[in-house]
Design a protein around this motif. Structure first.
Motif, PDB file in Angstrom:
ATOM      1  N   LEU A  54      -4.141  -1.271   3.933  1.00  0.00           N
ATOM      2  CA  LEU A  54      -3.125  -1.888   4.777  1.00  0.00           C
ATOM      3  C   LEU A  54      -1.983  -0.906   5.009  1.00  0.00           C
ATOM      4  CD1 LEU A  54      -2.760  -4.969   5.790  1.00  0.00           C
ATOM      5  CD2 LEU A  54      -1.003  -5.074   4.050  1.00  0.00           C
ATOM      6  N   GLN A  55      -1.572  -0.248   3.908  1.00  0.00           N
ATOM      7  CA  GLN A  55      -0.509   0.759   3.996  1.00  0.00           C
ATOM      8  C   GLN A  55      -0.968   1.955   4.811  1.00  0.00           C
ATOM      9  OE1 GLN A  55       2.531   0.341   2.718  1.00  0.00           O
ATOM     10  NE2 GLN A  55       1.914  -1.678   1.958  1.00  0.00           N
ATOM     11  N   GLU A  56      -2.160   2.461   4.439  1.00  0.00           N
ATOM     12  CA  GLU A  56      -2.655   3.705   5.013  1.00  0.00           C
ATOM     13  C   GLU A  56      -2.791   3.607   6.532  1.00  0.00           C
ATOM     14  OE1 GLU A  56      -6.156   5.070   2.991  1.00  0.00           O
ATOM     15  OE2 GLU A  56      -6.653   6.420   4.651  1.00  0.00           O
ATOM     16  N   PHE A  57      -3.265   2.460   7.014  1.00  0.00           N
ATOM     17  CA  PHE A  57      -3.507   2.344   8.449  1.00  0.00           C
ATOM     18  C   PHE A  57      -2.346   1.674   9.170  1.00  0.00           C
ATOM     19  CE2 PHE A  57      -7.582   3.478   7.013  1.00  0.00           C
ATOM     20  CZ  PHE A  57      -8.189   4.111   8.069  1.00  0.00           C
ATOM     21  N   GLY A  58      -1.282   1.372   8.426  1.00  0.00           N
ATOM     22  CA  GLY A  58      -0.104   0.799   9.063  1.00  0.00           C
ATOM     23  C   GLY A  58      -0.359  -0.531   9.739  1.00  0.00           C
ATOM     24  N   VAL A  59      -1.193  -1.370   9.114  1.00  0.00           N
ATOM     25  CA  VAL A  59      -1.405  -2.706   9.661  1.00  0.00           C
ATOM     26  C   VAL A  59      -0.161  -3.532   9.366  1.00  0.00           C
ATOM     27  CG1 VAL A  59      -2.881  -4.746   9.655  1.00  0.00           C
ATOM     28  CG2 VAL A  59      -3.860  -2.507   9.179  1.00  0.00           C
ATOM     29  N   LYS A  60       0.427  -4.090  10.413  1.00  0.00           N
ATOM     30  CA  LYS A  60       1.655  -4.853  10.187  1.00  0.00           C
ATOM     31  C   LYS A  60       1.305  -6.296   9.875  1.00  0.00           C
ATOM     32  CE  LYS A  60       4.291  -1.746  13.012  1.00  0.00           C
ATOM     33  NZ  LYS A  60       3.090  -1.034  13.529  1.00  0.00           N
ATOM     34  N   ALA A  61       1.343  -6.630   8.583  1.00  0.00           N
ATOM     35  CA  ALA A  61       1.030  -7.983   8.136  1.00  0.00           C
ATOM     36  C   ALA A  61       1.749  -8.204   6.816  1.00  0.00           C
ATOM     37  CB  ALA A  61      -0.471  -8.154   7.952  1.00  0.00           C
ATOM     38  N   PRO A  62       2.224  -9.445   6.589  1.00  0.00           N
ATOM     39  CA  PRO A  62       2.955  -9.718   5.346  1.00  0.00           C
ATOM     40  C   PRO A  62       2.081  -9.600   4.100  1.00  0.00           C
ATOM     41  CG  PRO A  62       2.658 -11.724   6.638  1.00  0.00           C
ATOM     42  CD  PRO A  62       2.217 -10.603   7.489  1.00  0.00           C
ATOM     43  N   THR A  63       0.855 -10.084   4.170  1.00  0.00           N
ATOM     44  CA  THR A  63      -0.048  -9.945   3.027  1.00  0.00           C
ATOM     45  C   THR A  63      -1.462  -9.729   3.541  1.00  0.00           C
ATOM     46  OG1 THR A  63      -0.991 -12.150   2.749  1.00  0.00           O
ATOM     47  CG2 THR A  63       1.252 -11.870   1.980  1.00  0.00           C
ATOM     48  N   ILE A  64      -2.352  -9.343   2.616  1.00  0.00           N
ATOM     49  CA  ILE A  64      -3.743  -9.144   3.011  1.00  0.00           C
ATOM     50  C   ILE A  64      -4.502 -10.460   3.076  1.00  0.00           C
ATOM     51  CG2 ILE A  64      -4.035  -6.786   2.214  1.00  0.00           C
ATOM     52  CD1 ILE A  64      -5.123  -8.007  -0.424  1.00  0.00           C
TER      53      ILE A  64
END
Lengths: 497, 349
Positions: free
Chosen positions: A376-386
Motif C-alpha cells: 500500500l505504501q510502496e505503490f502509493g495507494v490512497k486508502a485509510p486501511t487495507i
C-alpha cells in the motif's frame, strides 16, 4: 443558443465542477476536452438532465431553464449520445430509433409506419439500410449512427457526442466526422467530446478545456493545435509526464512465434521483447491486442503458436505455468478481470500469490496483512486501511492495487493492457514511473494502449496489430502517429477514403 | 470516512442481528411455555418446556441434521451457484443406505454397516463430482443441472423401492455399532449434534482460514477476475458441489436412522429449500461471494427454533410456514435497506 453560467456541482464533499462557464451557438461545433475526472461528464450530465447543478444558471435562447430528468432535456432539444452504445440489439433499427415513442394504431405497434418514419432519418445520415434490419447485424460504426438517428428523430437542436469514435475504425470515424460537419451546416449545435485530439483539431470551431472541474482555457479558430490542447488539458508540458527511457539489454526475455488467438485463428504474431524493454502494442479496437495478451497469459486458449520465456517453452492456455514462469497480465478491464470489487484491498493484493502467505492450506493472516500494508505504501495507494473494499477506491488507486499484486512478484514479462484508461494525470504519472522502475530491473514489458501519446512517450518500440496479426514494428526513430495508423489500417481502407 | 471503519458490529452485523432475533424467539417461547406451577417466576422459566431436557435434546438433534447439509448448501451458494437436489438426494442416499444394510435389492449387495457408510459417502462424492463437472467445466447452469437432480434422484429412489417405505431392521449383519454412531449420545449430546459441531469446525477452517475459502469467496464474487489471478476456478467450484453432496450424505445417514424407515416419495421433501432459506437468512447472497459459517448456523437455528416455538406453544402448525416466510423476508429486507445503519445513526446522534 445555449449558455451555462457559473455552474457548480458538488457530490457530498467532492467538488466536481466549480463555476464553469460554457456556451455554444447554433451551427457551431465545440470540442470539449479534458482529462478523465476533469468534469466533462458531469457538465454534460447536467445538460442531459441526469444531474441538477448545485448552483449556476442555464440559458437556452436567452431564457433561463431548469433541466430535471432526461425527458426534460429532450423537450428542450438537447440530445445526448453516450459513449457506450445504448441500443437494444434484439430489436430492429426503426424500433430503436423510436423506442418509447412508437406509432400505434389501436394500441398495437404499427410496424409499417415505424419503418416509414425511420427511413428519411436514415437517409439524412447517408445510412442506406433497411430500417427493419436488426441492430445486432450492424457494425459498431453503424450502431453509432443509429444512436445519432435517434437524436435527430427527437428534433434535437443541440447534439452532445461523448467519445463517438472510441470504438470505430478509421473509415467509420471519417464517415461520422463528415456527418458532424453536415449537421453543423444544417444549424445544429454540436458538443464533441473526444480523446482523439486529431479529430477535435479537424472538426471543432472552438475548443473548451476543463481541468479539475474548472475552466482551463479556450481556443478559437486558428489556435487549435494538438500541443496547445494537451498543455491546456494537463496544465503542463507533455515532456514532464513521461519519465526518461531506460536503456535496453540485449537479452531476449520473451519470444513468441506465429501466435494466433481464438478471435483471429488465422492471425499471426511473432516478436521478441528484450530485458528492460517496453514494447508498445498499437492497433484499432478489435485488432486482437487484448486477445493476444489473454492468450499469452493463458486465460484464453489459442489455436497455434510458440511462446518462450527466458528460453523456457510454455504450454498454451495454462495460466498456472505462465504465472510460475513470471509472465503476468494486468488486464484491460480492472473492474471485471483485474479486481474483485467487493473484496478488500488486502484480499485483492494477495489473491494471485496466496501460496506465499499460507502454510499448507492455512492462510497466514499476519504476514498477509504485513505485506499488503507494505505494498500500500510502496505503490502509493490512497486508502485509510487495507481492509476497505476496492470498490470504494478511485480508478487510479484501483489500478495501483492491480499493479501491486503482480509487480511485487518479480515479473520477468509483464503485460499491461490499457494501464491508464480512465485514470487521472497524477496517478498516471505514478504508474508510468512504476513501469520504468520495473523495466530497470530487467523485466520485459508489453504495453497495450489506445492512447497515442502514451505509446509514443513510453515505448522503446511499437508493434502494430491488425486483424490478429502483427503488421509491423516501429523503432523509436520511426515513431509517428501517422506511421502507426498506416500499419493499423488496412491499405484498401485508406484507398477507399 | 466513517463508513470505512470496520468495527466489530459492522463486520458481524448480520450475525449480531440474527443472534438478537434468535434470543427474542427463544425468550418468547420460554415465557409462554413456562411451568405455571413452579414456585417463583425465575424457577418457572427454568422449568419451561422449551428448556426441558427432552426439548433441548430434540432441538440439538434437529440442528445437527439440518445444519450439516445447510453448511453444504452455504458453500455452493457462496460459489455463486445453487443445489436444488439436496432433498431428493436425502431420499436416494437413505434408500441406498438401507438397501446396503439389508441386501434386499437385486443389484445392491448387503454388507456390514461400516462398509455401507463408506459406499454411501463414496457414492455421494461421485454424484457431487458429476454436478461439479457439469456446472464448472461443461458450464451448464447450476439451477438446471440440480433441478434435473431434484426430479431424477427422488424418482430413482422411488423406482428402487417400488414406491414403498424401506426399513433396516432386517439388516444382514449386526448393527449395534451403527445405533451408537447414529443415535447414540456423548456427554448427553446427540450424535447428530456432535457430528454437526465437527463438520462446522471443518467448514469454518475451510471457508475462513484456508486458501480454498478465499478462492471460493473470490470466484463467487467475480469468477473472471479470480481466473485472471491464476485461481483454478473450475476445480474450486466443482469442489463446492462435491462438499455439498457429501455433507448431504452425512446428514442423510442420520435422517434415515432418525425416521427409521425411508419413504422416498416424502423423505427429505423441500429440504433444499430449508437449506437455502437458512443460508440466505444467515447472510449468504444468492449472487455469490458472501456468507459465513456462523451466519449459516444461526440462520438454520432461527428457522428450527421458530418451528419449535410453534410446536410447543400449540400455534397452528400450518401457520408456522407463514411465520417462517415472514422472518426470512424480514431478514432480507433489513439487509437490503441497511436498517442497522439507522440504528447506529440514532445511537450516535
Amino acid at each position: 443558443m445555449l449558455q451555462l453560467r457559473q455552474i457548480s456541482k458538488e457530490f457530498g464533499v467532492v467538488k466536481a465542477l466549480s463555476a464553469v462557464d460554457f456556451e455554444i451557438a447554433s451551427g457551431e461545433v465545440v470540442g470539449l476536452i479534458g482529462e478523465n475526472g476533469a468534469g466533462k461528464s458531469t457538465l454534460m450530465n447536467i445538460l442531459g438532465g441526469v444531474h441538477t447543478p448545485t448552483s449556476g444558471e442555464i440559458f437556452i435562447e436567452g431564457n433561463p431553464v431548469q433541466i430535471h430528468g432526461a425527458k426534460a432535456a429532450e423537450r428542450l432539444g438537447i440530445s445526448f449520445v453516450h459513449q457506450e452504445l445504448n441500443l437494444l440489439d434484439n430489436i430492429d433499427i426503426a424500433g430503436n430509433i423510436f423506442l418509447g415513442r412508437e406509432p400505434r394504431t389501436f394500441g398495437m405497434l404499427d410496424q409499417k409506419a415505424l419503418a416509414e418514419q425511420a427511413r428519411p432519418i436514415l437517409e439524412k445520415l447517408d445510412l442506406h439500410l433497411d430500417p427493419r434490419t436488426s441492430v445486432s447485424d450492424l457494425t459498431n460504426g453503424q450502431q453509432q449512427l443509429v444512436e445519432i438517428a435517434k437524436a435527430l428523430s427527437m428534433e434535437a437542436k443541440l447534439l452532445i457526442l461523448d467519445e463517438p469514435t472510441s470504438s470505430l475504425s478509421i473509415q467509420e470515424s471519417d464517415t461520422l466526422l463528415k456527418l458532424v460537419s453536415k449537421l453543423k451546416t444544417q444549424g445544429m449545435a454540436i458538443i464533441f467530446i473526444s480523446h482523439r485530439l486529431t479529430e477535435v483539431e479537424q472538426i471543432a470551431d472552438r475548443v473548451v478545456a476543463l481541468r479539475d472541474g474548472e475552466n482551463a482555457g479556450e481556443l478559437g479558430p486558428g489556435e487549435i493545435h494538438h500541443d496547445s490542447m494537451i498543455s491546456m488539458m494537463i496544465g503542463r508540458d507533455l515532456s514532464e509526464i513521461y519519465p526518461e527511457c531506460n536503456p535496453v539489454d540485449s537479452d531476449k526475455i520473451l519470444s513468441i512465434n506465429n501466435f494466433s488467438t481464438q478471435r483471429w485463428p488465422f492471425g499471426n504474431a511473432s516478436f521478441d521483447v528484450h530485458a528492460g524493454e517496453i514494447l508498445g502494442i498499437a492497433g484499432l479496437v478489435g485488432a486482437g491486442r487484448s486477445e493476444l495478451a489473454q492468450a499469452l497469459f493463458g486465460v484464453d486458449s489459442s489455436p497455434s503458436g510458440d511462446i518462450n520465456v527466458s528460453g523456457k517453452v510454455l504450454e498454451r492456455g495454462n495460466v498456472k505455468e505462465a504465472i510460475a514462469s513470471g509472465l503476468f497480465l494486468a488486464p484491460e478491464d480492472r473492474k471485471t478481470s483485474g479486481l474483485i470489487l467487493g473484496m478488500s484491498i488486502r484480499e485483492n493484493m494477495t489473491l494471485n500469490s496466496l501460496d506465499r502467505f499460507s502454510n499448507r492450506s492455512k492462510i497466514d493472516f499476519h504476514s498477509e496483512r504485513e505485506k499488503a500494508n507494505e505494498w500500500l505504501q510502496e505503490f502509493g495507494v490512497k486508502a485509510p486501511t487495507i481492509e476497505i473494499p476496492v470498490s470504494s477506491l478511485s480508478g487510479g488507486n484501483q489500478q495501483k492495487v492491480v499493479l501491486s499484486k503482480w509487480m511485487t512478484l518479480e515479473p520477468k514479462v509483464m503485460i499491461f493492457d490499457e494501464p491508464t484508461r480512465g485514470i487521472d494525470m497524477g496517478a498516471r504519472q505514478e504508474i508510468y514511473q512504476a513501469m520504468v522502475r520495473l523495466a530497470e530491473t530487467g523485466c520485459a514489458i508489453i504495453m497495450i494502449s489506445s492512447d497515442m501519446e502514451e505509446l509514443l512517450g513510453m515505448s522503446h518500440r511499437i508493434a502494430v496489430m491488425r486483424e490478429g496479426s502483427l503488421s509491423g514494428i516501429l523503432n523509436r526513430d520511426d515513431f509517428s502517429e501517422k506511421a502507426i495508423m498506416t500499419l493499423a489500417v488496412h491499405q484498401s481502407e485508406l484507398v477507399g477514403n | 470516512m466513517e463508513i470505512q471503519k470496520s468495527s466489530f458490529f459492522n463486520r458481524y452485523r448480520k450475525e449480531v442481528c440474527l443472534a438478537v432475533i434468535l434470543f427474542f424467539v427463544a425468550f418468547w417461547t420460554i415465557i409462554f411455555s413456562r411451568n405455571t406451577e413452579a414456585s417463583g417466576f425465575l424457577q418457572s422459566l427454568i422449568e419451561s418446556r422449551f428448556l426441558s431436557l427432552r426439548n433441548l435434546e430434540n432441538l440439538s438433534r434437529q440442528l445437527g441434521m439440518y445444519g450439516i447439509f445447510s453448511l453444504g448448501m452455504g458453500l455452493v451458494i457462496i460459489s455463486g451457484g445453487i443445489d436444488l437436489s439436496v432433498g431428493s438426494l436425502m431420499a436416494l442416499f437413505g434408500t441406498v443406505f438401507f438397501f446396503l444394510l439389508t441386501g434386499s435389492h437385486a443389484w445392491i449387495p448387503g454388507m456390514h454397516w461400516s462398509f455401507a457408510i463408506i459406499v454411501v459417502l463414496l457414492f455421494s462424492v461421485a454424484v457431487g463430482s458429476l454436478h461439479g463437472w457439469l456446472i464448472a467445466k461443461v458450464r451448464l447452469q447450476a439451477f438446471i443441472v440440480t433441478l434435473c437432480g431434484l426430479l431424477g434422484y427422488r424418482g430413482l429412489a422411488q423406482t428402487m423401492t417400488h414406491d414403498t417405505a424401506i426399513g433396516y431392521y432386517d439388516a444382514k449383519y449386526d448393527i449395534g455399532g451403527l445405533e451408537h454412531l447414529l443415535n447414540g449420545e456423548l456427554l448427553g449430546l446427540p450424535a447428530a449434534f456432535i457430528a454437526f459441531v465437527l463438520v462446522s469446525g471443518v467448514i469454518f477452517y475451510l471457508l475462513h482460514l484456508s486458501v480454498f475459502g478465499r478462492y471460493l469467496l473470490a470466484l463467487g464474487r467475480n469468477e473472471q477476475a479470480a481466473r485472471y489471478s491464476g485461481v483454478n476456478t473450475v476445480f474450486i467450484m466443482g469442489l463446492a458441489y462435491v462438499a455439498c453432496t457429501l455433507l448431504t450424505a452425512i446428514s442423510a445417514l442420520f435422517f434415515a436412522r432418525y425416521s427409521s424407515d425411508v419413504t422416498p416419495s416424502i423423505h427429505g421433501n423441500f429440504f433444499e429449500l430449508y437449506a437455502i432459506a437458512g443460508a440466505v437468512l444467515g447472510g449468504c447472497s444468492l449472487r455469490g461471494g458472501e456468507g459465513t459459517v456462523v451466519g449459516i448456523i444461526l440462520g438454520t437455528t432461527v428457522l428450527l427454533v421458530l418451528q419449535n416455538m410453534v410446536n410447543l406453544l400449540g400455534y397452528d402448525s400450518s401457520f408456522s410456514k407463514v411465520i417462517t416466510a415472514l422472518v426470512i423476508l424480514g431478514g432480507v429486507l433489513v439487509d437490503r435497506f441497511e436498517i442497522w445503519k439507522l440504528l447506529a445513526r440514532s445511537k450516535t446522534s
